[in-house]
Design a protein around this motif. Structure first.
Motif, short mmCIF file in Angstrom:
data_model
loop_
_atom_site.label_atom_id
_atom_site.label_comp_id
_atom_site.label_asym_id
_atom_site.label_seq_id
_atom_site.Cartn_x
_atom_site.Cartn_y
_atom_site.Cartn_z
N ASP A 213 -2.86 81.22 70.68
CA ASP A 213 -1.68 80.66 70.03
C ASP A 213 -1.24 79.42 70.82
OD1 ASP A 213 1.10 80.20 69.24
OD2 ASP A 213 1.07 82.21 68.36
N SER A 214 -0.97 78.33 70.14
CA SER A 214 -0.58 77.10 70.83
C SER A 214 0.72 77.25 71.61
CB SER A 214 -0.44 75.95 69.83
OG SER A 214 0.61 76.22 68.91
N LEU A 215 1.53 78.27 71.26
CA LEU A 215 2.78 78.51 71.97
C LEU A 215 2.60 79.42 73.19
CD1 LEU A 215 5.11 78.94 68.87
CD2 LEU A 215 4.79 76.90 70.28
N ASN A 216 1.40 79.95 73.35
CA ASN A 216 1.12 80.85 74.48
C ASN A 216 0.68 80.02 75.68
OD1 ASN A 216 0.44 82.90 76.20
ND2 ASN A 216 -1.02 83.90 74.83
N ALA A 217 1.65 79.41 76.35
CA ALA A 217 1.34 78.51 77.46
C ALA A 217 0.57 79.18 78.59
CB ALA A 217 2.63 77.87 77.98
N PRO A 218 0.90 80.44 78.99
CA PRO A 218 0.11 81.06 80.06
C PRO A 218 -1.37 81.20 79.71
CG PRO A 218 2.19 82.22 79.78
CD PRO A 218 2.07 81.26 78.63
N SER A 219 -1.69 81.48 78.45
CA SER A 219 -3.09 81.61 78.05
C SER A 219 -3.80 80.27 78.16
CB SER A 219 -3.20 82.16 76.63
OG SER A 219 -4.55 82.33 76.25
N GLY A 220 -3.14 79.19 77.74
CA GLY A 220 -3.75 77.87 77.86
C GLY A 220 -3.99 77.49 79.31
N THR B 133 -6.22 71.39 68.52
CA THR B 133 -5.36 72.39 67.89
C THR B 133 -5.65 72.45 66.40
OG1 THR B 133 -3.61 71.97 69.52
CG2 THR B 133 -2.97 73.08 67.47
N PHE B 134 -5.91 73.65 65.91
CA PHE B 134 -6.07 73.90 64.49
C PHE B 134 -4.71 74.32 63.94
CE2 PHE B 134 -10.83 74.58 63.60
CZ PHE B 134 -11.20 73.71 64.60
N ARG B 135 -4.10 73.49 63.11
CA ARG B 135 -2.76 73.74 62.62
C ARG B 135 -2.76 74.81 61.54
NH1 ARG B 135 -0.72 68.20 60.61
NH2 ARG B 135 -2.82 68.23 59.70
N GLY C 100 3.52 88.51 60.90
CA GLY C 100 4.53 87.91 60.04
C GLY C 100 4.93 86.50 60.40
N ARG C 101 4.08 85.80 61.17
CA ARG C 101 4.42 84.43 61.54
C ARG C 101 3.17 83.56 61.55
NH1 ARG C 101 4.89 87.45 66.61
NH2 ARG C 101 3.30 86.74 68.09
N SER C 102 3.39 82.26 61.50
CA SER C 102 2.30 81.29 61.49
C SER C 102 1.83 81.00 62.91
CB SER C 102 2.77 79.99 60.84
OG SER C 102 1.73 79.03 60.82
N ARG C 103 0.54 80.71 63.04
CA ARG C 103 -0.01 80.35 64.34
C ARG C 103 -0.85 79.09 64.24
NH1 ARG C 103 -4.24 83.85 68.15
NH2 ARG C 103 -5.89 82.43 67.52
N ASP C 104 -0.52 78.12 65.09
CA ASP C 104 -1.43 77.03 65.38
C ASP C 104 -2.32 77.51 66.52
OD1 ASP C 104 0.10 75.63 63.58
OD2 ASP C 104 0.92 74.21 65.04
N THR C 105 -3.63 77.28 66.40
CA THR C 105 -4.57 77.81 67.38
C THR C 105 -5.18 76.70 68.23
OG1 THR C 105 -5.13 79.71 65.99
CG2 THR C 105 -6.72 79.11 67.68
N GLN C 106 -5.09 76.86 69.55
CA GLN C 106 -5.74 75.94 70.46
C GLN C 106 -7.15 76.43 70.78
OE1 GLN C 106 -3.02 75.58 73.80
NE2 GLN C 106 -2.01 73.82 72.86
N TRP C 107 -8.10 75.51 70.78
CA TRP C 107 -9.50 75.81 71.05
C TRP C 107 -9.90 75.25 72.41
CZ3 TRP C 107 -13.79 76.63 67.16
CH2 TRP C 107 -13.30 77.23 65.98
#
Length: 236
Positions: A160-167, A180-182, A189-196
């Motif tokens: 998830d692009s909002l998951n800063a610790p994972s990035g 980022t795949f928007r 129940g929520r939208s996710r932009d995905t960072q690759w």
């Protein structure tokens, strides 16, 4: 960068005349210095993992996961049986070699043998292994399995692009951010932009060297504090 072209003068990718599809990974034990990865078994690993996950003060570790958090042991054991039955994702339990208890899980997934591509995912590390040598070595063991033993060309990490610790973790481990795949996914129940992120086979020798240096016993004080960071040892 070397440029290639076809008979029509069009640019094309680098030739791979000897490429052959790789094998689908057969689950097996991967042995390290601080931890061991075992093919996931709900009966053997489930109770240890339920206790480890439930030791967390809240459910925030599961915010960016597709599953969890789990209210009690029975809820987790039901989920554990699903992990065991899955072929892709292929789940592994992380065994702490000091306690011989399962303390986390991670998985190989989106496995594409014909292109030599796979992804690491479903990373669920309990409080018993976070920010430890175990967590770094667990990733190293799975990467080495993918590149050294199976001969894959590309190893991916997505979050998830909002998951800063994972990035940050991906970059620390040697992955390269690709974009980022928007609006890629809807989950919980929520939208996710995905960072690759990815590591490719040509980068693996340097990434592996960094892991080997970082995991060496001489890189740690008697109290377990690192002398040099993974990123420094990889660059060196």
């Amino acid at each position: 960068m070397t440029h290639y072209s076809n008979s029509s003068g069009q640019p094309i990718g680098a030739p791979q005349p000897d490429w052959q599809a790789r094998s689908f990974p057969e689950p097996r034990v991967l042995q390290g210095r601080y931890c061991r990865l075992e093919p996931f078994n709900s009966e053997r690993h489930g109770h240890d993992l339920a206790a480890a996950y439930l030791s967390a003060p809240d459910g925030s570790d599961w915010t960016y996961m597709f599953s969890g958090p789990f209210a009690n042991e029975q809820a987790y054991l039901g989920y554990a049986r699903q992990l065991e039955a899955s072929r892709d994702p292929q789940h592994y339990a992380v065994i702490d070699l000091t306690t011989l208890k399962a303390v986390g899980t991670l998985a190989l997934m989106r496995i594409v043998p014909e292109h030599g591509v796979m992804e690491v995912g479903h990373v669920a590390f309990s409080p018993l292994m976070k920010r430890s040598r175990l967590s770094t070595e667990a990733h190293f063991l799975l990467m080495a399995f993918a590149f050294d033993e199976l001969g894959y060309r590309r190893y991916e990490w997505k979050c998830d692009s909002l998951n800063a610790p994972s990035g940050r973790a991906a970059l620390r481990l040697g992955f390269t951010f690709e974009g980022t795949f928007r609006q890629a996914i809807v989950y919980k129940g929520r939208s996710r932009d995905t960072q690759w992120y990815s590591i490719i086979d040509g980068e693996w020798p340097q990434v592996k060297q960094g892991f080997t240096r970082w995991l060496a016993e001489e890189n740690f004080s008697p109290e377990g504090q690192q002398h040099s960071a993974l990123e420094v040892l990889r660059a060196g």
